[in-house]
Write an enzyme that holds these catalytic residues in place. Structure first.
Site: not given
Ligand SMILES: NC(=O)c1ccc[n+]([C@@H]2O[C@H](COP(=O)([O-])OP(=O)(O)OC[C@H]3O[C@@H](n4cnc5c(N)ncnc54)[C@H](OP(=O)(O)O)[C@@H]3O)[C@@H](O)[C@H]2O)c1
Length: 306
Positions: A24-25, A54, A59, A134, A186, A216, A218, A270
């Site tokens: 994602w990031r 993932d 994204y 999703h 998920q 997520s 964390l 992540g």
């Protein structure tokens, strides 16, 4: 005791690495990773035992799959040595999708088929290991959606199908129309987001013996940066348990807290920084004692269990 490094999502089903790398990031803060940089990231992840990646079509404003695919195209490894997960059904209003006048969901068979074809093209691969819906779509017509999912599986484009952010009854509805299992849900969970412990999600996963993937894990980073009372309490509890175990990284303890749950949670990490990932992978060698696990839960909720 060390935890299995790979995990079948459901009985007899395909396996992922126990810790999955979330993409994602990848393009956060204007990052423009080169294809060689992405290929290097894939190798670094694999070296840490993270073979599963993932994704979602959306994204990075529909750009992450493309950037990752460019890396994959020049990567020297074997496609079968990794697993690619991607998602469909969120429709963003975006310069990349000018036809979307309002943010919405689309779980129609036609959209599922078109989205899979686009993801295959973007990721430069000829199959997706796991396709997830999703978000639950209030207009989901279970027969039509199941037909679309069956079509992409039968075409060999997708190996297995799962969902994300679904309630147990939404999963049951979809599963009632499919000739194969829904292999995962998920969901969001962490030491600061514990709803799945009590909302039936993890009970459902244990009952049907599928491994939930956890996003997520964390708290999206709030575990480190959050200034609220809950975050402060949780950080102190993670540090205290870490001190008992001789582990100085609170992320590793937070991941170990998830791994201790019997529903066989699969955290999707992540961070894309290998040095941080290496510390989190250490969680696979940590088994929290029951009372350590409850001490962290108490710090999260702010009270003893009843
Ligand atoms: N299905 C869904 O609806 C859904 C929704 C959201 C996410 N996801 C998936 O879940 C994956 C993980 O989500 P996430 O990124 O929110 O996970 P996360 O692991 O909870 O949070 C990652 C964030 O924490 C920061 N972080 C990690 N370790 C740190 C440390 N030691 N000190 C300070 N900051 C630290 C990272 O910063 P750095 O990047 O600087 O390391 C990053 O900003 C995503 O990539 C995506 O694949 C799915």
């Amino acid at each position: 005791m060390s935890i299995e490094k790979r995990i079948p999502l459901n009985s007899g089903g395909l396996s992922l690495s126990r810790l999955v790398l979330g993409a994602w990031r990848l393009l956060d803060q204007g990052a423009k990773p080169s294809a060689a940089g992405v290929a290097r990231l894939i190798d670094e992840a694999i070296a840490l035992g993270l073979t599963s990646f993932d994704h979602a079509d959306i994204y990075g404003n529909y750009g992450v799959e493309v950037a990752f695919g460019a890396g994959l195209a020049g990567w020297s490894g074997k496609r079968q040595s990794i697993e690619l997960i991607t998602k469909c059904d969120i429709m963003l209003t975006s310069d990349q999708r000018t036809e979307n006048r309002v943010k919405h969901y689309d779980t129609s068979a036609a959209h599922i088929k078109a989205s899979v074809d686009r993801s295959l093209q973007n990721l430069k691969t000829d199959y997706i290991d796991v396709l997830l819906l999703h978000r639950p779509d209030p207009l989901m017509d279970a027969d039509d959606t199941a037909g679309g999912l069956q079509a992409v599986v039968e075409a060999g484009k997708v190996r297995a199908v799962g969902v994300s952010n679904f309630t147990p009854s939404q999963i049951d509805l979809l599963a009632s129309r499919l000739p194969f299992a829904v292999v995962t849900n998920q969901i969001e969970m962490s030491v600061t987001a514990t709803a799945p412990l009590t909302d039936g999600s993890l009970d459902h996963a244990q009952r049907l013996r599928y491994a939930p993937m956890i996003w997520s894990p964390l708290g999206g980073g709030s575990l480190f940066t959050g200034t609220g009372e809950q975050e402060q309490r949780v950080r102190a509890a993670l540090q205290a348990v870490g001190a008992e175990l001789g582990v100085d990284d609170i992320a590793a303890i937070a991941i170990a807290w998830l791994l201790r749950h019997p529903a066989r949670l699969v955290p999707v990490l992540g961070s894309l920084k290998p040095e941080r990932l290496a510390k989190m992978v250490a969680a696979l060698d940590i088994t929290l004692e029951r009372q350590q696990w409850f001490a962290i839960l108490k710090a999260s909720t702010g009270r003893d269990v009843a």
